[in-house]
Motif scaffolding. Sequence first.
Motif, PDB file in Angstrom:
ATOM      1  N   UNK A  41       0.573  -1.261  -0.461  1.00  0.00           N
ATOM      2  CA  UNK A  41      -0.318   0.223   0.334  1.00  0.00           C
ATOM      3  C   UNK A  41       0.807   1.022   0.081  1.00  0.00           C
ATOM      4  N   UNK A  42       2.306   1.433   0.687  1.00  0.00           N
ATOM      5  CA  UNK A  42       2.592   3.156   1.021  1.00  0.00           C
ATOM      6  C   UNK A  42       3.487   2.520  -0.074  1.00  0.00           C
ATOM      7  N   UNK A  43       3.555   1.397  -0.499  1.00  0.00           N
ATOM      8  CA  UNK A  43       4.904   1.667  -2.283  1.00  0.00           C
ATOM      9  C   UNK A  43       4.080   2.480  -3.637  1.00  0.00           C
ATOM     10  N   UNK A  44       2.656   1.619  -3.593  1.00  0.00           N
ATOM     11  CA  UNK A  44       1.689   2.000  -4.762  1.00  0.00           C
ATOM     12  C   UNK A  44       1.471   3.501  -3.660  1.00  0.00           C
ATOM     13  N   UNK A  45       1.335   4.116  -3.043  1.00  0.00           N
ATOM     14  CA  UNK A  45       0.718   5.393  -2.795  1.00  0.00           C
ATOM     15  C   UNK A  45       1.993   5.977  -3.149  1.00  0.00           C
ATOM     16  N   UNK A  46       3.093   5.847  -2.997  1.00  0.00           N
ATOM     17  CA  UNK A  46       4.380   7.332  -3.870  1.00  0.00           C
ATOM     18  C   UNK A  46       4.685   6.877  -4.535  1.00  0.00           C
ATOM     19  N   UNK A  47       4.352   6.098  -4.870  1.00  0.00           N
ATOM     20  CA  UNK A  47       4.407   5.397  -6.872  1.00  0.00           C
ATOM     21  C   UNK A  47       3.433   6.339  -8.086  1.00  0.00           C
ATOM     22  N   UNK A  48       1.940   6.697  -6.621  1.00  0.00           N
ATOM     23  CA  UNK A  48       1.010   7.394  -7.530  1.00  0.00           C
ATOM     24  C   UNK A  48       1.281   8.852  -7.670  1.00  0.00           C
ATOM     25  N   UNK A  49       1.535   8.810  -5.905  1.00  0.00           N
ATOM     26  CA  UNK A  49       2.138  10.507  -5.931  1.00  0.00           C
ATOM     27  C   UNK A  49       3.285  10.879  -7.337  1.00  0.00           C
ATOM     28  N   UNK A  50       4.472   9.563  -7.286  1.00  0.00           N
ATOM     29  CA  UNK A  50       5.389  10.635  -8.245  1.00  0.00           C
ATOM     30  C   UNK A  50       5.419  10.188  -9.746  1.00  0.00           C
ATOM     31  N   UNK A  51       4.319   8.648 -10.313  1.00  0.00           N
ATOM     32  CA  UNK A  51       4.553   8.418 -11.600  1.00  0.00           C
ATOM     33  C   UNK A  51       2.919   9.360 -11.897  1.00  0.00           C
ATOM     34  N   UNK A  52       2.026   9.679 -11.334  1.00  0.00           N
ATOM     35  CA  UNK A  52       0.632  10.211 -11.533  1.00  0.00           C
ATOM     36  C   UNK A  52      -0.025   9.607 -12.824  1.00  0.00           C
ATOM     37  N   UNK A  53      -0.056   8.356 -12.303  1.00  0.00           N
ATOM     38  CA  UNK A  53      -1.137   7.560 -13.279  1.00  0.00           C
ATOM     39  C   UNK A  53      -2.360   7.907 -13.736  1.00  0.00           C
ATOM     40  N   UNK A  54      -2.944   8.221 -14.522  1.00  0.00           N
ATOM     41  CA  UNK A  54      -4.935   7.557 -13.957  1.00  0.00           C
ATOM     42  C   UNK A  54      -4.878   7.092 -14.856  1.00  0.00           C
ATOM     43  N   UNK A  55      -4.829   6.163 -14.822  1.00  0.00           N
ATOM     44  CA  UNK A  55      -5.333   4.499 -14.568  1.00  0.00           C
ATOM     45  C   UNK A  55      -4.238   3.448 -14.011  1.00  0.00           C
TER      46      UNK A  55
END
Length: 387
Positions: free
Chosen positions: A78-92
């Motif tokens: 969960x933590x790695x995913x939320x960090x990746x979302x904040x950094x990578x900023x995917x739309x999917x």
Amino acid sequence: MSGSLQRPIKVLHVAETIRGGIASYLNELHPKQEASFGADNVHYVVPSDHRGDLAVDDTQMTTFERSGRSVSGLFQMLRASLQAIDTFRPNVVHLHSSFAGLVLRPALAARPQAPSVIYCPHGWAFSRETGRLSHKVAKAAENLLARTTDRIICISGDEYNEAVRAGIPADRLTLVHNGISKTRPEPQPVAAMWPSKKAKVLFIGRLDRQKGYDLLIEAARRLEDVLDVRIVGASVVNKFEGPAIPSNVTLLGWLDRREIEAHLEAADLVVIPSRWEAFGLVALEAMRAAKPILAFRTGALPEIVVDGVTGALCEPVAAGPLAEGFRRILEFDLKVLGHRGYDRFKQFYDVQKTHHQLQQVYADVLQGDERQPEKQVQLQSDLSSNI
């Protein structure tokens, strides 16, 4: 692709474990998505101990530590995913398998302006061999979490029908069959010398209860003078604690793709003795190599294997019927069955088709994702009160 999509597709794949089928699925899909979306627009969150299973560049990867399946490991995901979302900023965000879906979907639903969520269970938890209470809890959880999901990808007709029977709204479901590349990897030269006068049988998969390796070992013991069995794989969820291995069974552990292709080349047939199976990419790999398949009549396998035409199906799920299945399939011309399987593979299971259908799903959810803010607020409120 229908309509005109203004934004580029930027997809983050998340999985709690990938070893086995999910790694194969992602490895087949990755070159297509990279070519269509751009290398900078495809990223993965996977466990660090499975990093080597995924053939992608390090810059496209975020890893997390896990020690088996545990609350700590899920938190790290969960933590790695939320960090990746904040950094990578995917739309999917494309979630793979039950645990990623269970942990990430509530977290994303609670976020303002979260990316679109695609979920692929790769086999429903409520379709597995568990107790009645576990089935009810899994169905209830999937029904609730379906409301937080833009689209649920079912990889077989069986998985789709199971979802509908469980009460998951059909308008959330899309059937996208698995596929693999028509181009077969080159077999490793001389990697699979297999000098046996018995029928050469290959098993590829996790040594976990779902995959029925224990049933295969017992059937092989009953047919010790008939079969020479090689097992490619190892345990993923639990330590291997199978029955004693008879003399006609060889455990090879995990092998790289070219080594697996070499063993496929040398085998007479492939066995898939799964107790339940959402799809079974191994079946496609066998068909691409023109090898017949013996499997139980369970899950999606009857959609893939045509009994008496490209292989043989047996039932019920037990060692005795599997042994009888071996006797039956060995009465056929195995090469003829294998060539028919290859023809069926070419017709139905090309990964290019899988990629185009997934791309359309992404495009559809993004085009519909001028999402009404009030609807999202209501969804978050409903989810909080239910949980």
